[in-house]
Design an enzyme around this catalytic site. Structure first.
Site, mmCIF file in Angstrom:
data_model
loop_
_atom_site.group_PDB
_atom_site.id
_atom_site.type_symbol
_atom_site.label_atom_id
_atom_site.label_comp_id
_atom_site.label_asym_id
_atom_site.label_seq_id
_atom_site.Cartn_x
_atom_site.Cartn_y
_atom_site.Cartn_z
ATOM 1 C CG ASP A 14 -30.006 17.565 -22.128
ATOM 2 O OD1 ASP A 14 -31.162 18.593 -22.293
ATOM 3 O OD2 ASP A 14 -29.238 18.444 -22.357
ATOM 4 C CE1 TYR B 86 -29.925 14.307 -13.597
ATOM 5 C CE2 TYR B 86 -30.201 16.712 -11.346
ATOM 6 C CZ TYR B 86 -30.319 16.170 -12.826
ATOM 7 O OH TYR B 86 -31.712 16.208 -13.120
#
Lengths: 247, 247
Positions: A52, A110
């Site tokens: 994103d 992540y």
């Protein structure tokens, strides 16, 4: 025709995410432009993970096809000379013509960073979410255990997602105080993630840490399969896609 | 009239250093503007350390005098609402009217960060100097020992400096591999520093680490009292003024 695999790092702050857009620069757009300029023929990359707007990358992946005879490991440095300095190809290697970065089974890692100082640290501004006040790390770890394993993560997926099967498997979630003073890191490893999934997990674990919900509430949130039941999506800037590894 | 002491943190990337300038924004200029807007009367701060363009701060200091009745510890959060988010007052406290940030004996701690990856990491771009290739850390540590203690640091001071007495005392220099992967930190603590001194020390230690000069050459460089004898000034962006402590 040869297929080249790139490992790509970027500071996502000044980009509208990975995926090509009509308006605004994106990581994918910059890579396409740089490789096309280098090779002299219009080239489009296929990315592994469409991060994103504002999300950072250290080990995202992309492939492209080329007739160029540049040795595979020289592509990285050559492409970098055409890229802005907040995007870098960290390595490049040749793969088979059918290898597709979204069709191989991989483990993605992540990291979600939280600035724990009373006042937001300007040196962490681009890379961490500022959360002041007490956080019960043991409660956050207990909550994380409910998420590890294979589950239907509908409650942890942005409502806008078009994906049908929302079952994913998380390998581990670590909640660690970083060596850097005043920083908390939530590290999530899994075989695949839904849209906004790590940021919704981070937002939910912080809510548990603040004592607003109990660790065991996470079990009910998962079972509800309803995005409105989980907590706020944590801001993009705290998230970094650290690595993608073949398994 | 009350004198308020601020601890100030900033990402120096987008500023022309600390000191007020006619052209370009500076940390001092932003603080003056923010405090003047908050209190409604023209205010000028006195800073402890006039860091260069691109250098970062975590614990720089400044004082200002005010007739305002705002409680001392509330000044920080109030000033922050008038500052850009890459400058932050981390704390505020009242001091005596004669207290001057450059006239008290303090220990300053600087950190100089080096990105040791093969390709420059975009997430360290603003905060580290990229130095690829072998670095002999033991040689760098041996060289640093020649600099610790009280010396005439003329060779480690920008030639443009107007300061007459160039004797300073360094308490310690640590060369550490950071917990963060691929990062080297040179931490320098001392009672005072000359213009560009830490950056010239960093440049010289890296040159030693690369084997271009020997650790013992640093002794001769010091004795020469000649800026042209020391090595390149390391780039500003790697340097952070971490703290200033009273002694």
């Amino acid at each position: 025709m040869r297929r080249i695999l790139l490992t790509v790092a970027y500071d996502g702050t000044d980009y509208h995410g990975w995926q090509l857009q009509d308006n605004g620069s994106t990581i994918e757009g910059e890579l396409n432009r740089a490789i096309s300029e280098l090779t002299g023929s219009v080239t489009e990359v296929i990315g592994a993970s469409r991060t994103d707007s504002g999300v950072h990358g250290l080990g995202n992946r992309a492939v492209f096809d080329t007739e160029s005879s540049i040795p595979a490991e020289r592509f990285g440095p050559a492409i970098n000379t055409f890229l802005p300095d907040d995007i870098r190809v960290m390595s490049s290697t040749e793969v088979s013509a059918s290898w597709h970065p979204r069709k191989v089974r991989t483990v993605k890692t992540y990291e979600y960073r939280i600035d724990r100082g009373r006042i937001e640290n300007p040196l962490m501004l681009r890379y961490a979410w500022h959360v002041w006040g007490e956080l019960d790390l043991e409660a956050m770890r207990a909550a994380a255990e409910y998420l590890v394993g294979e589950h239907d993560f509908t409650s942890f997926c942005a409502a806008a997602s078009q994906v049908e099967d929302k079952t994913r498997e998380i390998i581990s979630i670590d909640v660690e105080e970083s060596a850097a003073a005043g920083e908390l890191v939530i590290r999530v490893r899994g075989y695949g993630f839904l849209y906004n999934m790590v940021r919704i997990i981070a937002g939910t674990l912080v809510t548990v840490g603040q004592g607003k919900i109990a660790p065991e509430d996470v079990s009910g949130i998962l079972e509800a399969r309803d995005r409105t039941r989980a907590c706020e999506t944590a801001p993009a800037k705290g998230l970094t896609l650290v690595s993608i590894e073949d398994v």
